[in-house]
Design a protein around this motif. Structure first.
Motif, short mmCIF file in Angstrom:
data_model
loop_
_atom_site.label_atom_id
_atom_site.label_comp_id
_atom_site.label_asym_id
_atom_site.label_seq_id
_atom_site.Cartn_x
_atom_site.Cartn_y
_atom_site.Cartn_z
N ILE A 1 18.28 6.01 -64.52
CA ILE A 1 19.25 6.35 -63.48
C ILE A 1 20.56 6.83 -64.11
N GLU B 1 20.98 2.41 -67.03
CA GLU B 1 20.37 1.83 -65.83
C GLU B 1 18.98 2.42 -65.68
N ILE C 1 14.96 1.98 -63.59
CA ILE C 1 13.97 1.34 -62.73
C ILE C 1 12.73 1.20 -63.58
N PHE D 1 15.03 -3.44 -61.39
CA PHE D 1 16.14 -2.56 -61.73
C PHE D 1 16.91 -3.23 -62.84
N ARG E 1 21.65 -0.27 -52.23
CA ARG E 1 21.32 0.62 -53.34
C ARG E 1 20.07 0.16 -54.09
N GLU F 1 16.80 0.52 -52.14
CA GLU F 1 16.29 1.89 -52.14
C GLU F 1 15.57 2.20 -53.44
N TYR F 2 16.14 1.78 -54.55
CA TYR F 2 15.50 2.01 -55.85
C TYR F 2 14.13 1.34 -55.94
#
Length: 233
Positions: free
Chosen positions: A99, A126, A128, A138, A187, A190-191
């Motif tokens: 990310i 960052e 996932i 995450f 946030r 959603e990831y």
């Protein structure tokens, strides 16, 4: 290069907590009030607060506000295993999506935990992390930049541990790990493909090389019904 504004705010709030301005369990001022006092946008202030929450220094109570975190019961987990090895052991195919990835000035917490000398930059990324295409967690990982100067971005984001072993002959040793429960923000939900407010397991881990040097600080949010920790005593 100056630290990002949110890191500067993070450091100041952390220092004020350590100096006793707010005691354990105390509610800190609302984001609007803090944003005004620091002269920044609420988005920047929220980013600083979220970093403190991720580090376990603050905790949010839905509908009540943000408080100085209480010390929680800790259990030690044995061994240091990379996410890649964990997924392979579980019969899953490991993968990740980056990310963000940048060299930057460390926060005060990162400087202390990683025992960094003045002016040493860090890589903060960052990601996932997936197991056979299913998002598992995450992760925000911080590593001293001088440790990975000769590594490619692909090597680092695919498996930092394997890159350290193969290219630098450096091997992970012990780790200090703290696990707690939290709810997914919009946030992160959603990831990870889950609903906002879903249960997450938060792991904060400081990993050391076999020679005793701290080399990685990670805070990871695992989907509660997709991952479990096994403790050895």
């Amino acid at each position: 290069m100056a630290s990002p504004v949110y890191i500067q705010i993070h450091n100041q709030i952390k220092q004020e907590i350590e100096n006793g301005k707010w005691q354990v369990g105390a509610k800190i001022p609302a984001e609007r009030e803090l944003a005004l006092s620091f002269g920044v946008s609420r988005m920047t202030l929220r980013q600083a607060i979220q970093t403190l929450v991720d580090e376990g220094i603050l905790e949010r109570h839905v509908g009540s506000g943000t408080f100085v975190a209480n010390r929680k019961v800790q259990e030690k987990m044995s061994g240091v295993t990379s996410f890649t090895d964990l997924m392979i052991a579980a019969g899953k195919v490991p993968s990740s999506k980056t990310i963000s990835y940048h060299i930057t000035t460390p926060s005060e917490s990162e400087t202390e935990l990683l025992e960094l000398k003045p002016d040493v930059k860090v890589l903060r990324m960052e990601r996932i992390r997936y197991g056979s295409g299913v998002p598992i967690c995450f992760e925000i990982a911080t590593v001293p930049a001088n440790l990975i100067n000769n590594f490619s971005k692909e090597e680092i984001t695919t498996s930092l541990y394997k890159a350290l072993e193969k290219k630098a002959n450096l091997f992970p040793g012990r780790a200090i790990q703290t696990v707690s429960a939290m709810s997914a923000s919009e946030r992160i939900a959603e990831y990870l493909g889950i609903k906002r407010g879903a249960a997450l397991l938060r792991l904060r881990q400081l990993s050391y090389l076999q020679d005793g040097r701290p080399f990685e600080y990670v805070h990871t949010q695992y989907v509660g019904d997709r991952f479990e920790f096994v403790l050895e005593k």
